[in-house]
Design an enzyme around this catalytic site. Structure first.
Site, PDB file in Angstrom:
ATOM      1  CB  THR A  35      11.877 -95.776 114.315  1.00  0.00           C
ATOM      2  OG1 THR A  35      11.424 -95.972 112.842  1.00  0.00           O
ATOM      3  CG2 THR A  35      10.560 -95.755 115.095  1.00  0.00           C
ATOM      4  N   GLY A  85      14.693-100.158 115.696  1.00  0.00           N
ATOM      5  CA  GLY A  85      13.372-100.237 114.914  1.00  0.00           C
ATOM      6  C   GLY A  85      13.141-101.547 114.319  1.00  0.00           C
ATOM      7  CE  LYS A  98      16.762-104.514 113.868  1.00  0.00           C
ATOM      8  NZ  LYS A  98      16.471-103.273 113.516  1.00  0.00           N
ATOM      9  N   GLY A 100      16.980-103.164 107.153  1.00  0.00           N
ATOM     10  CA  GLY A 100      17.023-102.259 106.023  1.00  0.00           C
ATOM     11  C   GLY A 100      18.009-101.137 105.891  1.00  0.00           C
ATOM     12  N   GLY A 101      18.652-100.986 106.987  1.00  0.00           N
ATOM     13  CA  GLY A 101      19.978-100.248 106.955  1.00  0.00           C
ATOM     14  C   GLY A 101      21.236-100.916 106.794  1.00  0.00           C
ATOM     15  CD  GLU A 107      19.943-102.999 113.198  1.00  0.00           C
ATOM     16  OE1 GLU A 107      19.490-101.518 112.883  1.00  0.00           O
ATOM     17  OE2 GLU A 107      19.529-103.728 112.350  1.00  0.00           O
TER      18      GLU A 107
HETATM   19  C1  5RP Z   1      18.693-100.806 110.250  1.00  0.00           C
HETATM   20  C2  5RP Z   1      17.347-101.547 110.719  1.00  0.00           C
HETATM   21  C3  5RP Z   1      16.213-100.419 111.251  1.00  0.00           C
HETATM   22  O1  5RP Z   1      16.055-100.493 112.576  1.00  0.00           O
HETATM   23  C4  5RP Z   1      14.919-100.655 109.978  1.00  0.00           C
HETATM   24  O2  5RP Z   1      15.719-100.444 108.808  1.00  0.00           O
HETATM   25  C5  5RP Z   1      14.178 -99.559 110.291  1.00  0.00           C
HETATM   26  O3  5RP Z   1      14.603 -98.173 110.105  1.00  0.00           O
HETATM   27  P1  5RP Z   1      13.433 -96.915 110.116  1.00  0.00           P
HETATM   28  O4  5RP Z   1      13.206 -96.855 111.670  1.00  0.00           O
HETATM   29  O5  5RP Z   1      14.431 -95.841 109.591  1.00  0.00           O
HETATM   30  O6  5RP Z   1      12.495 -97.290 109.319  1.00  0.00           O
HETATM   31  O7  5RP Z   1      16.999-102.670 110.876  1.00  0.00           O
HETATM   32  O8  5RP Z   1      19.596-102.019 109.757  1.00  0.00           O
END
Ligand code: 5RP
Length: 239
Positions: A35, A85, A98, A100-101, A107
């Site tokens: 995003t 995101g 948050k 996921g990455g 962040e």
């Molecule tokens: C990474 C995050 C991202 O903001 C979250 O995983 C959302 O990712 P995407 O925009 O690809 O859905 O927290 O650590």
């Protein structure tokens, strides 16, 4: 007609930022994920001349690939604006999961340091209660991993160190911590859970972002976006 929800959320953020009178040379924090990439697509011109601070290795590469100079890693206490995101969001409160990455530490530092935080999500990220779909990622000191896994178990929480194709053993973050996913199910009190998790020695940070949002923008398939203006609770140290 159906629109790209990430692009819609990005356009919503762009509208907010256009109203901010952002000056050349001001420091803008850039989050991580797809995003955020959609935001970089629509905000390229607006970001020219600004100083960009990356929340992760992934974003640093993305920004330099787009021709921007990147300030790598949060290295100052003043950031004018941060855009990122989220994996799950409750728009009415602005509370989020948050990480996921795996970039939750960079962040969270940027979100904490920034004077204004805008979080952009596609509509499928909206939940009534955090933890409904995503685990809560935490970043932990590698040496404390066995102790932390035992502690989480003793707290009645299911958890597993995150793994990834291409590496044996747990995922190591940009900050050299181990990422552990905690499977909570729907969370009653995210603030309290955040405090409990952080009370375990060796837990560096959690992916629970509570009270940090100034705006949440939700992009919709119907080619619109909703903007939620929130009362931020956790303020930057200089505010
Ligand atoms: C990474 C995050 C991202 O903001 C979250 O995983 C959302 O990712 P995407 O925009 O690809 O859905 O927290 O650590």
């Amino acid at each position: 007609m159906s629109c790209d929800t990430k692009e819609m959320a990005a356009l919503g953020a762009l509208e907010i930022i256009k109203g901010l009178d952002l000056r050349d040379g001001e420091l803008v924090g850039i989050g991580t994920g797809s995003t955020v990439r959609a935001f970089l697509d629509v905000a390229h011109e607006l970001l020219k001349g600004k100083r960009l601070m990356s929340s992760s290795n992934s974003t640093a590469l993305e920004l330099s690939g787009r021709g921007f100079d990147v300030i790598y890693y949060p290295s100052t206490s003043y950031v004018r604006l941060y855009v990122d995101g989220a994996d799950e969001v409750v728009p009415a409160t602005g509370d989020m999961i948050k990480g996921g990455g795996g970039a939750l530490l960079g962040e969270k530092i940027l979100a904490f340091a920034s004077a204004l935080n805008i979080f952009i999500v596609s509509e499928d990220k909206v939940v009534e209660r955090l933890g409904s779909r995503s685990p809560v990622p935490i970043e932990v000191l590698p040496e404390a991993l066995p102790f932390i896994m035992e502690s989480l178990k003793a707290m009645g929480l299911k958890a597993s160190p995150r793994t990834s194709a291409g590496k044996m053993g747990p995922v190591i973050s940009d900050w050299r911590g181990v990422i552990v996913d905690v499977f909570t199910g729907p969370i009653g009190d995210p603030r309290r859970l955040n405090e409990s998790l952080k009370s375990i020695p060796g837990v560096i940070e959690t992916g629970l972002f509570v009270g940090l949002a100034d705006y949440v923008v939700v992009g919709r398939r119907s080619c619109t976006y909703d903007v939620y203006r929130l009362r931020r609770v956790v303020k930057a140290p200089y505010l």
